[in-house]
Design an enzyme around this catalytic site. Structure first.
Site, mmCIF file in Angstrom:
data_model
loop_
_atom_site.group_PDB
_atom_site.id
_atom_site.type_symbol
_atom_site.label_atom_id
_atom_site.label_comp_id
_atom_site.label_asym_id
_atom_site.label_seq_id
_atom_site.Cartn_x
_atom_site.Cartn_y
_atom_site.Cartn_z
ATOM 1 C CB CYS A 300 -1.009 0.007 1.148
ATOM 2 S SG CYS A 300 -0.450 -0.777 2.640
ATOM 3 N NE ARG A 329 2.098 -9.764 4.749
ATOM 4 C CZ ARG A 329 0.788 -9.715 4.527
ATOM 5 N NH1 ARG A 329 -0.013 -10.581 5.122
ATOM 6 N NH2 ARG A 329 0.282 -8.802 3.709
ATOM 7 C CD GLN A 347 -0.298 -9.085 -0.360
ATOM 8 O OE1 GLN A 347 0.132 -7.953 -0.518
ATOM 9 N NE2 GLN A 347 -1.070 -9.422 0.657
ATOM 10 C CG ASP A 349 -1.976 -5.542 -2.736
ATOM 11 O OD1 ASP A 349 -3.199 -5.478 -2.511
ATOM 12 O OD2 ASP A 349 -1.112 -5.103 -1.951
ATOM 13 C CG HIS A 351 -3.613 -0.291 -2.590
ATOM 14 N ND1 HIS A 351 -2.524 -1.050 -2.956
ATOM 15 C CD2 HIS A 351 -3.863 -0.575 -1.283
ATOM 16 C CE1 HIS A 351 -2.118 -1.752 -1.904
ATOM 17 N NE2 HIS A 351 -2.914 -1.486 -0.874
ATOM 18 C CE LYS A 430 -8.797 -8.969 7.617
ATOM 19 N NZ LYS A 430 -7.543 -9.682 7.393
ATOM 20 C CG HIS A 476 -5.688 -1.530 1.548
ATOM 21 N ND1 HIS A 476 -4.362 -1.338 1.787
ATOM 22 C CD2 HIS A 476 -6.337 -0.496 2.161
ATOM 23 C CE1 HIS A 476 -4.190 -0.249 2.516
ATOM 24 N NE2 HIS A 476 -5.372 0.287 2.754
#
Length: 602
Positions: A300, A329, A347, A349, A351, A430, A476
């Site tokens: 992000c 992570r 990911q 991912d 946004h 979420k 997100h």
RNA sequence: GCUGACAUAGCUCAGUUGGCUAGAGCAGUUGAUUUGUAAUCAACAGGCCCGGGGUUCAAAUCCUCGUGUCAGCACCA
């Protein structure tokens, strides 16, 4: 057949209690119905406790409930018990069962119970959770246990059971507490069902993505590389590339722009975002020329910097950035599990920066996107709305507003969801998408997170209609969640037999003799032109052996070419699943593959 | 991270109470064979027995510290 319990006011009441209170109701017999198994397994848990107590006299017991996959009992003993001891315990259970002890019940007051179990800190812990004045004790032979039931009338009814797993479990499910020993088991009313269950477990094991991933050369892990760092092998690389390319088109169609943020960013940024404070223990840090950097655990912040790169107008919104973002992570060693849980993953991912008014339509669009993909893979999934966690940034008002916005979007569109209290990300609530995998386990994959906090912390803005500065909202979202976990789940879902559109190899070509190699190569080249990968099996082996080898790779389509095919420009197709064989002209064949490779679009 | 189990060839596994040159099947390489729909035959090669340290005349085997894996707990995409 005698009853083992009754159903009274929709509750299972054992015979001991029914007699005590004079209840009547529909009889429950010993069979494999849910009610019957509930009682049977609960009593089997007690039988196990009885056996454990006789083998390990110092054993103290906590709770022993039935669960979806059978039952377990948590207990404590000074002796070390390992997997090898399960057989011994089973044997002892059988010998008790043969004695056919009746299971008797009596009740005592809470005070009496506390006195009775005063030396048993686990039972005292159990009683702390009970608010009733009186508690019941169930007794079989010498063994008795504080329990609310329901139980069988006699342990003689227990015959078909198996102890399946042994491990540790924290008292009360809290990692701050001491660890107890937990043994899991399963029980059925008849021998066949137990056998079927064990067979089913063995079948599930065959689908394990770690096993199939190894067999199909999709990915590997190496001790010297480090725990939780997957290595993608060529076959896995091809599968992944297909998924990536499908998904790329799907994003472009929906107005997403591909971007890429750096792998490491200065710690100052993680301090602004709140990751340093709230997520730091899961992050990896390093120093470059005395400046501290954090390896990104999420994408992000990078996307925020891309948003900040220009002045934005309300006319630009929504702005959607997507990235196959590699994140790191620090997961606990014990949490690592094949591709399902790793320390480095990618990911899918994105946004979405939008106005408050756009939240609902954006959420709905993403939910729709999710559904499109999940239904393509024939996955069952459910959605969970997760609320503010203990560790969080932002005021309660903002949390309230954003949580409500998520719920509204779902409610207005009649989308079903469950609530996960305290399960949100630290910056916002979420919606999690949970897939049910081939053996019934649930995995969190996709996630849609609504965030008012990061835009505020980074002071993001856009120019409104009146040229005023307005703060955008961030959504997100990830749909697969990560390629690693998703491919792991896909592997188990299909047992490695991937459909044509994502299979690592679309076609296996088996030339009958060396003289047919040229034609095989020609076909292979033409397949590449239509975006299909193939492999030629022309090793110095018998034809049968090469067909067998090709079949075992789980490739969706096998073609055999010999004199007839070369001459007539045809192929002999062998369908892996049905083992049917048929012939097609080269042209028809290429068209068929092209159709199958392109049949899916998200 | 916690509890317990485990680590031998690329893969799946043997290897006795510590004792001779650590074995097998599959995969691999080479040769013969050129095959019409699920294993042709033969030869060869392949091992720091997870890594340090220790006990012992002697360690794949026992102890210890790591690393990694598995089951579950706790945590999570």
């Amino acid at each position: 057949m005698n009853a083992i319990a009754i159903k009274h006011n929709d509750e299972i009441i054992d015979l001991q209690t029914a007699k005590e209170l004079g209840f009547e109701g529909e009889q429950i017999h010993l069979d494999n119905s849910a009610d019957s198994l509930e009682v049977l397994r609960h009593s089997t848990a007690h039988l196990m406790a009885q056996a454990i107590k006789s083998l390990y006299p110092d054993a103290k017991f906590y709770v022993g409930p039935t669960v979806k996959e059978g039952f377990y009992y948590d207990f404590k003993t000074e002796s070390e018990i390992g997997e090898g001891d399960l057989k011994k315990i089973e044997k002892q259970m059988l010998s008790f069962a043969k004695k056919k002890y009746e299971i008797e019940k009596y009740t005592i007051s809470m005070d009496e119970a506390k006195e009775k179990f005063k030396d048993d800190h686990l039972k005292l812990a159990v009683m702390e959770r009970i608010t009733d004045d009186r508690v019941s004790i169930y007794k079989q032979g010498e063994f008795e246990d504080l329990c609310r039931g329901p139980h069988l009338p006699s342990i003689g009814l227990i015959r078909y059971f198996k102890l399946t797993k042994i491990s540790g479990a924290y008292l009360g499910g809290d990692s701050k507490n001491e660890m107890l020993t937990r043994i899991y088991g399963i029980a059925f009313a008849d021998k066949e069902s137990l056998k079927d269950h064990m067979t089913m477990l063995a079948e599930a094991e065959k689908r394990d993505h770690r096993k199939i991933g190894n067999e199909m050369n999709l990915f590997t892990f190496r001790e010297e590389v480090g725990a939780g760092f997957p290595i993608w092998l060529p076959a896995g690389g091809r599968l992944r590339a297909r998924l990536e390319s499908l998904l790329y088109k799907a994003h472009r169609k929906r107005g997403y722009e591909p971007v890429r943020g750096p792998e490491m960013l200065r710690s100052d940024l993680w301090k602004i975002s709140g990751h340093y404070e709230n997520y730091g223990e899961n992050m990896y840090f390093t120093k470059i020329d005395d400046v501290e950097f954090g390896v990104k655990p999420m994408n992000c912040v990078g996307h925020i910097k891309i948003y900040e790169d220009e002045l934005r107008s309300y006319r630009d919104l929504p702005i959607k950035y997507f990235e196959y973002g590699v994140v790191h992570r620090h997961e606990f060693t014990g949490a690592l599990h094949g591709l399902f849980r790793v320390r480095e993953f990618t990911q899918d991912d994105a946004h979405i920066f939008c106005t408050t008014e756009q939240i609902e339509e954006q959420i709905i669009e993403v939910v729709d996107f999710v559904d499109k993909i999940m239904s393509t893979f024939e996955f069952d999934y459910k959605m969970m709305v997760s609320t503010k966690p203990e560790k969080a940034v932002g005021s309660d008002e903002v949390w309230e507003v954003s949580t409500q916005a998520l719920k509204n979007a779902m409610d207005k569109n009649n989308l079903p969801y469950e609530i996960d209290e305290g399960g949100g990300a630290f910056y916002g609530p979420k919606i999690d998408i949970k897939i049910t995998d081939a053996i019934g386990r649930e995995w969190q994959c996709g996630t849609i997170q609504l965030d008012f906090n990061l835009p505020e912390r980074f002071e993001l803005e856009y120019n409104g209609e009146n040229n005023d500065k307005i703060q955008p909202v961030m959504i997100h979202r990830a749909i697969l969640g990560s390629f690693e976990r998703f491919i792991g789940i896909l592997t188990e879902h299909y047992a490695g037999e991937f459909p044509m559109f994502i299979a690592p190899t679309q076609v296996a070509i088996v030339p009958i003799a060396d003289t047919h190699n040229a034609y095989a190569k020609e076909l292979s080249d033409k397949l590449i032109d239509i975006n299909a990968d193939s492999e030629i099996y022309n090793k110095n082996d018998s034809l049968n052996k090469r067909i067998r080898t090709a079949e075992k790779t789980r490739v969706p389509m096998l073609v055999i070419v010999g004199d007839e095919e070369v001459e007539g420009k045809t192929v002999a197709i062998r369908d892996r699943r049905t083992r049917e064989q048929y012939n097609l002209s080269e042209e028809e064949f290429l068209k068929l593959i092209q159709t199958k490779v392109n049949e899916v679009n998200f």
